[in-house]
Design a protein around this motif. Structure first.
Motif, PDB file in Angstrom:
ATOM      1  N   GLN A 167     -36.548  21.457 -24.076  1.00 25.07           N
ATOM      2  CA  GLN A 167     -36.288  19.959 -24.120  1.00 25.07           C
ATOM      3  C   GLN A 167     -35.400  20.028 -24.914  1.00 25.07           C
ATOM      4  O   GLN A 167     -34.220  19.280 -25.346  1.00 25.07           O
ATOM      5  CB  GLN A 167     -37.533  19.950 -25.454  1.00 25.07           C
ATOM      6  N   GLN A 168     -34.226  20.757 -24.963  1.00 24.52           N
ATOM      7  CA  GLN A 168     -33.270  21.284 -24.887  1.00 24.52           C
ATOM      8  C   GLN A 168     -31.951  20.453 -24.148  1.00 24.52           C
ATOM      9  O   GLN A 168     -31.840  19.992 -23.077  1.00 24.52           O
ATOM     10  CB  GLN A 168     -32.314  22.980 -24.576  1.00 24.52           C
ATOM     11  N   SER A 169     -30.946  20.275 -24.200  1.00 24.35           N
ATOM     12  CA  SER A 169     -29.797  19.313 -24.098  1.00 24.35           C
ATOM     13  C   SER A 169     -28.923  19.847 -22.598  1.00 24.35           C
ATOM     14  O   SER A 169     -28.822  20.829 -23.198  1.00 24.35           O
ATOM     15  CB  SER A 169     -29.044  18.413 -24.929  1.00 24.35           C
ATOM     16  N   VAL A 170     -29.274  19.421 -21.791  1.00 24.08           N
ATOM     17  CA  VAL A 170     -28.351  20.066 -20.599  1.00 24.08           C
ATOM     18  C   VAL A 170     -26.594  20.056 -21.108  1.00 24.08           C
ATOM     19  O   VAL A 170     -26.463  20.596 -20.625  1.00 24.08           O
ATOM     20  CB  VAL A 170     -28.932  19.671 -18.982  1.00 24.08           C
ATOM     21  N   ASN A 171     -26.516  19.128 -21.096  1.00 26.28           N
ATOM     22  CA  ASN A 171     -25.032  19.149 -21.663  1.00 26.28           C
ATOM     23  C   ASN A 171     -24.793  20.268 -22.654  1.00 26.28           C
ATOM     24  O   ASN A 171     -24.231  21.055 -22.397  1.00 26.28           O
ATOM     25  CB  ASN A 171     -24.981  17.984 -22.427  1.00 26.28           C
ATOM     26  N   THR A 172     -25.263  20.391 -23.743  1.00 22.91           N
ATOM     27  CA  THR A 172     -25.340  21.838 -24.235  1.00 22.91           C
ATOM     28  C   THR A 172     -24.802  23.044 -23.158  1.00 22.91           C
ATOM     29  O   THR A 172     -24.711  24.001 -23.987  1.00 22.91           O
ATOM     30  CB  THR A 172     -26.035  21.529 -25.728  1.00 22.91           C
ATOM     31  N   ILE A 173     -26.015  22.790 -22.487  1.00 25.99           N
ATOM     32  CA  ILE A 173     -26.346  24.389 -21.922  1.00 25.99           C
ATOM     33  C   ILE A 173     -25.648  24.433 -21.309  1.00 25.99           C
ATOM     34  O   ILE A 173     -25.202  25.724 -21.683  1.00 25.99           O
ATOM     35  CB  ILE A 173     -28.750  24.348 -21.521  1.00 25.99           C
ATOM     36  N   VAL A 174     -24.848  23.604 -20.873  1.00 22.31           N
ATOM     37  CA  VAL A 174     -23.400  23.685 -19.701  1.00 22.31           C
ATOM     38  C   VAL A 174     -22.397  24.071 -20.115  1.00 22.31           C
ATOM     39  O   VAL A 174     -21.646  24.883 -20.112  1.00 22.31           O
ATOM     40  CB  VAL A 174     -23.661  22.794 -18.104  1.00 22.31           C
ATOM     41  N   LYS A 175     -22.423  23.380 -21.366  1.00 23.33           N
ATOM     42  CA  LYS A 175     -21.160  23.821 -22.174  1.00 23.33           C
ATOM     43  C   LYS A 175     -21.239  24.838 -22.809  1.00 23.33           C
ATOM     44  O   LYS A 175     -19.826  25.314 -23.228  1.00 23.33           O
ATOM     45  CB  LYS A 175     -21.191  22.179 -23.191  1.00 23.33           C
ATOM     46  N   ASN A 176     -22.052  25.478 -23.403  1.00 26.21           N
ATOM     47  CA  ASN A 176     -22.000  26.561 -23.754  1.00 26.21           C
ATOM     48  C   ASN A 176     -21.967  27.880 -22.483  1.00 26.21           C
ATOM     49  O   ASN A 176     -21.805  28.845 -22.990  1.00 26.21           O
ATOM     50  CB  ASN A 176     -23.707  26.894 -24.446  1.00 26.21           C
ATOM     51  N   ALA A 177     -22.201  27.845 -21.379  1.00 30.98           N
ATOM     52  CA  ALA A 177     -22.414  28.813 -20.712  1.00 30.98           C
ATOM     53  C   ALA A 177     -21.038  28.769 -19.314  1.00 30.98           C
ATOM     54  O   ALA A 177     -21.048  29.789 -19.198  1.00 30.98           O
ATOM     55  CB  ALA A 177     -24.010  27.857 -19.274  1.00 30.98           C
ATOM     56  N   ALA A 178     -20.527  27.301 -19.023  1.00 33.14           N
ATOM     57  CA  ALA A 178     -19.104  26.919 -18.721  1.00 33.14           C
ATOM     58  C   ALA A 178     -17.647  27.830 -18.819  1.00 33.14           C
ATOM     59  O   ALA A 178     -17.579  28.786 -18.044  1.00 33.14           O
ATOM     60  CB  ALA A 178     -18.896  25.630 -18.138  1.00 33.14           C
ATOM     61  N   PRO A 179     -17.920  28.199 -20.637  1.00 36.01           N
ATOM     62  CA  PRO A 179     -16.973  28.849 -20.597  1.00 36.01           C
ATOM     63  C   PRO A 179     -16.660  30.333 -20.394  1.00 36.01           C
ATOM     64  O   PRO A 179     -15.946  30.733 -19.729  1.00 36.01           O
ATOM     65  CB  PRO A 179     -16.641  28.728 -22.599  1.00 36.01           C
ATOM     66  N   VAL A 180     -18.064  31.393 -20.242  1.00 32.48           N
ATOM     67  CA  VAL A 180     -18.816  32.208 -20.374  1.00 32.48           C
ATOM     68  C   VAL A 180     -17.821  32.759 -18.471  1.00 32.48           C
ATOM     69  O   VAL A 180     -17.086  33.201 -18.190  1.00 32.48           O
ATOM     70  CB  VAL A 180     -20.023  32.871 -20.513  1.00 32.48           C
ATOM     71  N   THR A 181     -18.584  32.100 -17.769  1.00 28.00           N
ATOM     72  CA  THR A 181     -18.489  31.693 -16.086  1.00 28.00           C
ATOM     73  C   THR A 181     -17.012  31.550 -16.104  1.00 28.00           C
ATOM     74  O   THR A 181     -15.767  32.667 -15.216  1.00 28.00           O
ATOM     75  CB  THR A 181     -19.101  31.098 -15.615  1.00 28.00           C
ATOM     76  N   ALA A 182     -16.237  30.498 -16.827  1.00 34.14           N
ATOM     77  CA  ALA A 182     -14.228  30.020 -16.506  1.00 34.14           C
ATOM     78  C   ALA A 182     -13.801  31.629 -16.438  1.00 34.14           C
ATOM     79  O   ALA A 182     -12.900  31.560 -16.412  1.00 34.14           O
ATOM     80  CB  ALA A 182     -14.296  29.129 -17.262  1.00 34.14           C
ATOM     81  N   ALA A 183     -14.144  32.501 -18.035  1.00 38.49           N
ATOM     82  CA  ALA A 183     -13.190  33.704 -18.345  1.00 38.49           C
ATOM     83  C   ALA A 183     -13.817  34.792 -16.828  1.00 38.49           C
ATOM     84  O   ALA A 183     -12.697  35.064 -16.268  1.00 38.49           O
ATOM     85  CB  ALA A 183     -14.516  34.115 -19.686  1.00 38.49           C
TER      86      ALA A 183
END
Lengths: 340, 338
Positions: free
Chosen positions: B100-116
């Motif tokens: 039930q977590q917001s997907v926006n939050t999940i993506v927002k947390n994971a994207a910087p790691v992948t970007a790095a």
């Protein structure tokens, strides 16, 4: 002293199949302000000769010997740095295909300016002014604006004019033109040749005109070198070549000029193929295609000898002078009217 | 230019819709049963199954579910930048089926790691690709050329997971010069790992960067070598030499300027593509990036998260291709836009 004196120039290339003798003992001279035509079929070594003089052959695979004295100093033994200073300044070159000879990602102004700045200690602004001046000289309209254009915005003929401008921008003593009109259509060819002749008068440059087209030679050259299979087979001034040719290969070239007066179905050609330079035939290299071939031609290589009674006319053929005289006259009687 | 942009945006929209539709269709074609997962697998009660599928609208036709998904993305909302109201689409990717977590939050947390991982790796692979590619083109068949061609062969053949394990073992475990797994935030100290800040961040990223860059650099060495060798034989390069230009200037201004044009295109596409998740590298080093998130979500039939990652990577690819196109018009005058 001649401007350029090439003697016994040899350029051999190491390939996977063996050594290709692309130029094999070529000698000629170019005088100040004169035009030398080098004629021959594709692959006879005429372009390689000039690239060797310019030091533009691939270094690692080529073996070069002989001498090319330019104003008394040997171009072939110069350091790359000395040669660079001469290239584009004292000796400039125009290439065959104007569509690919200009860098597509730089403006033509930038490419012209580069040529100036490499050899002259001037500001960019002065170099640009010089570029505009040269573009005007080669007949490019609105040159002040067109320096900012890219090569793809020019037609083939216009690009060749740009190439000529680039070659003449540092006022060279010698201009080497490697088939400058071959990639152009016929009307443009005539314009470019006329332009080159006119500029030669203005700039006083000597020209080496490499071509496979005797018509171009007749129109531009003072002296002619005929090359066949990496060797010089005949050398004379332009009148001699067209009035007293002494070598069957030259006859073949003259005979194969297209004619307007005769009603023929096919153009005349020299039968056969040029020999492989990897393994050239013994004796006279033309003997495999020569209609006058004799036994001696198959074994003994003819030396480049003076033609009796004609100053500076050299030819390499075993035929006796009488036969040559007779055959040449026969040929000319049927052709010369056309070459005029 | 405006016309070009409009055309590009329309294409992007079409691309976006088709990619997301395909994801939906695949998800519903697969014998997936998200409500069973949510209700505890084998032990699921009928009551729970009914409740969940009703709540998540899983019993509705695909096109209804898809339009709901689209509507959440584009629904007009107003947010306030200070006192100024800014109307914008909602960009809501929904909530995870499972947590039930917001997907926006999940993506927002994971994207910087992948970007790095991706940008760091791309810088590395460009450095290797350019230097090795140019030098081997200059000296074909030399020792250096043969070494770099061997590297290319290994780099293309070796799987990132295998490489990652080897790197972890030797550099992480045996030599101890880099951490084996884990991620440290660039800004905030991470309580669980007890690390944080730029230095720790870079230290933890070294092995992932190299692992990620090996394949890319192998491909780029080969491409750059071939491009440079082709360009060296161009007539305009001979023209430059005939002008008397020294070799360095010929290389810089005439050979590289032309040979690297296609590299720009490739780089834009590759970065866009990798931003969707460098799955293998992230998995080996347990990096909490998009790739790991996507893999986990697929295993749990968590459609909103999968869709969130797909949306993000689609947008990344579209944006990077647009950047490349605009950049290309600037560096290659032949295709400059009127």
């Amino acid at each position: 002293m001649p401007l350029l004196e090439v003697s016994d120039l040899r350029t051999h290339f190491r390939t996977d199949d063996g050594i290709v003798k692309a130029v094999d003992g070529v000698s000629f001279t170019v005088d100040k302000g004169q035009t030398l035509g080098i004629v021959g079929e594709s692959g006879c070594g005429k372009s390689v000769t000039c690239l060797t003089i310019m030091g533009l052959n691939p270094k690692r695979s080529s073996i070069i010997s002989g001498e090319a004295l330019f104003k008394g100093s040997d171009l072939l033994s110069m350091s790359p740095r000395q040669l660079r200073e001469i290239r584009g300044d004292d000796i400039a070159m125009i290439f065959q295909d104007p569509m690919t000879s200009l860098n597509p990602v730089h403006t033509i102004g930038r490419q012209l300016i580069e040529a100036v700045l490499l050899h002259r200690d001037v500001t960019k602004k002065q170099a640009r002014a010089r570029a505009v001046e040269l573009l005007k000289a080669v007949g490019i309209p609105r040159a002040e604006r067109r320096v900012y254009d890219y090569p793809h915005q020019f037609s083939g003929g216009m690009r060749q004019r740009v190439m000529i401008a680039m070659a003449l921008i540092n006022d060279p003593d010698l201009l080497i033109a490697d088939e400058p009109t071959t990639a152009l259509d016929v009307t443009t060819q005539a314009q470019i040749l006329r332009l080159m002749k006119q500029l030669q008068r203005e700039f006083g440059s000597a020209i080496i005109m490499i071509t496979h087209d005797l018509g171009v030679v007749a129109e531009t050259a003072d002296d002619v070198v005929v090359m066949y299979a990496a060797k010089v087979v005949e050398r004379a001034n332009v009148d001699e070549i067209f009035t007293r040719p002494r070598m069957p290969y030259t006859w073949g070239l003259i005979g194969s000029l297209p004619r307007l007066d005769a009603d023929v179905d096919r153009l005349v050609q020299i039968g056969g193929q040029p020999p492989s330079l990897l393994n050239p035939p013994r004796g006279c290299r033309f003997h495999t295609r020569c209609p006058y071939v004799m036994n001696v031609c198959r074994t003994e290589e003819p030396r480049l000898l003076p033609v009796p009674g004609a100053d500076g006319h050299l030819q390499a053929c075993h035929l006796d002078e009488e036969t040559k005289q007779r055959e040449a006259e026969k040929l000319l009687a049927s052709t010369l009217a056309e070459v005029g | 230019m405006l016309q070009f942009l409009i055309r590009r945006v329309l294409w992007a929209a079409l691309l976006f819709v088709s990619v997301t539709v395909v994801t939906y269709v695949i998800f519903f074609l697969a014998p997936a049963n998200p409500e069973r997962q949510i209700c505890g697998g084998e032990r699921a009660t009928t009551a729970c199954l009914d409740e969940v599928s009703d709540k998540l609208a899983l019993d509705r036709p695909i096109y209804i579910q898809y339009s709901k998904f689209l509507w959440r993305l584009v629904e007009p909302t107003v947010s306030y930048a200070g006192p100024v109201p800014v109307p914008h689409p909602k960009f809501d990717l929904g909530q995870s089926f499972i947590t039930q977590q917001s997907v926006n939050t999940i993506v927002k947390n994971a994207a910087p790691v992948t970007a790095a991982l991706v940008f760091g790796g791309a810088i590395l692979w460009l450095l290797i690709g350019l230097s090795a590619g140019i030098f081997s083109a200059l000296r074909p068949r030399s020792l250096l050329d043969r070494v770099s061609m061997t590297f290319v062969l290994i780099g293309i053949s070796a799987h990132p997971v295998w490489l990652g394990l080897i790197f972890s073992y030797f550099f992480g475990f045996k030599l101890g010069i880099a951490p084996i797994t884990g991620y440290c935030d660039f800004f905030n100290p991470n309580e669980a790992f007890g690390c944080g800040g730029p230095l720790d961040w870079a230290h933890h990223m070294i092995l992932p960067w190299f692992t990620f860059a090996i394949l890319g650099s192998a491909l780029y060495v080969r491409m750059i070598r071939a491009n440079v060798m082709d360009t060296m034989n161009e007539d305009y390069v001979r023209t430059a030499r005939a002008k008397g230009a020294p070799e360095t200037q010929v290389m810089r201004s005439h050979i590289l300027r032309n040979a690297l044009l296609p590299v720009v295109t490739m780089l834009g596409m590759d970065i866009g593509l990798s931003l969707g998740g460098a799955v293998f590298t992230e998995a080996v080093y347990s990096l909490p990036g998009l790739g790991g998130v996507a893999v986990q979500a697929v295993n749990q039939y968590d459609l909103p998260i999968v869709q969130g990652v797909v949306v993000f990577s689609t947008v990344a690819i579209i944006v990077f291709n647009l950047i490349v196109d605009i950049l290309y018009g600037w560096i290659d005058p032949r295709i400059r836009l009127e």
